[in-house]
Motif scaffolding. Structure first.
Motif, PDB file in Angstrom:
ATOM      1  N   LEU A 168       0.806  -1.223   0.000  1.00  0.00           N
ATOM      2  CA  LEU A 168       0.000   0.000   0.000  1.00  0.00           C
ATOM      3  C   LEU A 168       0.842   1.276   0.000  1.00  0.00           C
ATOM      4  O   LEU A 168       0.441   2.270  -0.600  1.00  0.00           O
ATOM      5  CB  LEU A 168      -0.935   0.005   1.211  1.00  0.00           C
ATOM      6  N   ALA A 169       1.995   1.265   0.682  1.00  0.00           N
ATOM      7  CA  ALA A 169       2.721   2.520   0.885  1.00  0.00           C
ATOM      8  C   ALA A 169       4.210   2.451   0.590  1.00  0.00           C
ATOM      9  O   ALA A 169       4.912   3.442   0.778  1.00  0.00           O
ATOM     10  CB  ALA A 169       2.531   2.970   2.333  1.00  0.00           C
ATOM     11  N   GLY A 170       4.703   1.324   0.135  1.00  0.00           N
ATOM     12  CA  GLY A 170       6.140   1.152  -0.037  1.00  0.00           C
ATOM     13  C   GLY A 170       6.706   1.838  -1.272  1.00  0.00           C
ATOM     14  O   GLY A 170       5.971   2.306  -2.136  1.00  0.00           O
ATOM     15  N   PRO A 171       8.040   1.886  -1.332  1.00  0.00           N
ATOM     16  CA  PRO A 171       8.694   2.474  -2.507  1.00  0.00           C
ATOM     17  C   PRO A 171       8.472   1.605  -3.739  1.00  0.00           C
ATOM     18  O   PRO A 171       8.402   0.387  -3.641  1.00  0.00           O
ATOM     19  CB  PRO A 171      10.175   2.496  -2.114  1.00  0.00           C
ATOM     20  N   ARG A 172       8.314   2.238  -4.842  1.00  0.00           N
ATOM     21  CA  ARG A 172       8.089   1.507  -6.094  1.00  0.00           C
ATOM     22  C   ARG A 172       9.421   1.259  -6.793  1.00  0.00           C
ATOM     23  O   ARG A 172      10.323   2.075  -6.762  1.00  0.00           O
ATOM     24  CB  ARG A 172       7.179   2.303  -7.027  1.00  0.00           C
ATOM     25  N   ALA A 173       9.505   0.126  -7.460  1.00  0.00           N
ATOM     26  CA  ALA A 173      10.727  -0.218  -8.200  1.00  0.00           C
ATOM     27  C   ALA A 173      10.860   0.676  -9.429  1.00  0.00           C
ATOM     28  O   ALA A 173       9.872   1.202  -9.949  1.00  0.00           O
ATOM     29  CB  ALA A 173      10.686  -1.690  -8.619  1.00  0.00           C
ATOM     30  N   ASN A 174      12.085   0.848  -9.854  1.00  0.00           N
ATOM     31  CA  ASN A 174      12.325   1.617 -11.077  1.00  0.00           C
ATOM     32  C   ASN A 174      11.725   0.880 -12.253  1.00  0.00           C
ATOM     33  O   ASN A 174      11.872  -0.323 -12.391  1.00  0.00           O
ATOM     34  CB  ASN A 174      13.829   1.792 -11.324  1.00  0.00           C
ATOM     35  N   LYS A 175      11.051   1.601 -13.114  1.00  0.00           N
ATOM     36  CA  LYS A 175      10.458   1.003 -14.309  1.00  0.00           C
ATOM     37  C   LYS A 175      11.513   0.977 -15.411  1.00  0.00           C
ATOM     38  O   LYS A 175      12.172   1.963 -15.684  1.00  0.00           O
ATOM     39  CB  LYS A 175       9.248   1.817 -14.786  1.00  0.00           C
ATOM     40  N   ARG A 176      11.645  -0.163 -16.043  1.00  0.00           N
ATOM     41  CA  ARG A 176      12.576  -0.274 -17.163  1.00  0.00           C
ATOM     42  C   ARG A 176      11.858   0.064 -18.448  1.00  0.00           C
ATOM     43  O   ARG A 176      10.732  -0.349 -18.685  1.00  0.00           O
ATOM     44  CB  ARG A 176      13.100  -1.695 -17.269  1.00  0.00           C
ATOM     45  N   ALA A 177      12.539   0.802 -19.300  1.00  0.00           N
ATOM     46  CA  ALA A 177      11.964   1.135 -20.621  1.00  0.00           C
ATOM     47  C   ALA A 177      12.336   0.020 -21.584  1.00  0.00           C
ATOM     48  O   ALA A 177      13.489  -0.363 -21.719  1.00  0.00           O
ATOM     49  CB  ALA A 177      12.510   2.468 -21.102  1.00  0.00           C
ATOM     50  N   PHE A 178      11.350  -0.514 -22.275  1.00  0.00           N
ATOM     51  CA  PHE A 178      11.602  -1.573 -23.260  1.00  0.00           C
ATOM     52  C   PHE A 178      11.505  -1.007 -24.644  1.00  0.00           C
ATOM     53  O   PHE A 178      10.740  -0.208 -24.985  1.00  0.00           O
ATOM     54  CB  PHE A 178      10.609  -2.723 -23.090  1.00  0.00           C
TER      55      PHE A 178
END
Length: 67
Positions: free
Chosen positions: A57-67
């Motif tokens: 609910l509140a945690g840090p989000r992972a970096n999104k990789r661009a494909f």
């Protein structure tokens, strides 16, 4: 024998373990500070179910990789 999804000694325990490992990997791959990563990881390790839900609910989000 009672079939309960949240029986921590059976299949439910394996599901919780897999979700916690996924959460910790996501925390490590996030762009949060090192201190935040340590705190989130400890929360998930010491409170597996509650820690996972709070992270979800509140945690840090992972970096999104661009494909």
């Amino acid at each position: 024998m009672e079939l309960n999804m949240f029986n921590l000694s059976g299949f439910g325990g394996l599901v919780i373990l897999a979700l916690d490992i996924w959460a910790i990997i996501s925390v490590i791959n996030s762009s949060a500070s090192t201190g935040s990563k340590v705190l989130w990881s400890l929360l998930i390790i010491f409170l597996p179910i509650v820690g996972f839900v709070i992270w979800l609910l509140a945690g840090p989000r992972a970096n999104k990789r661009a494909f």
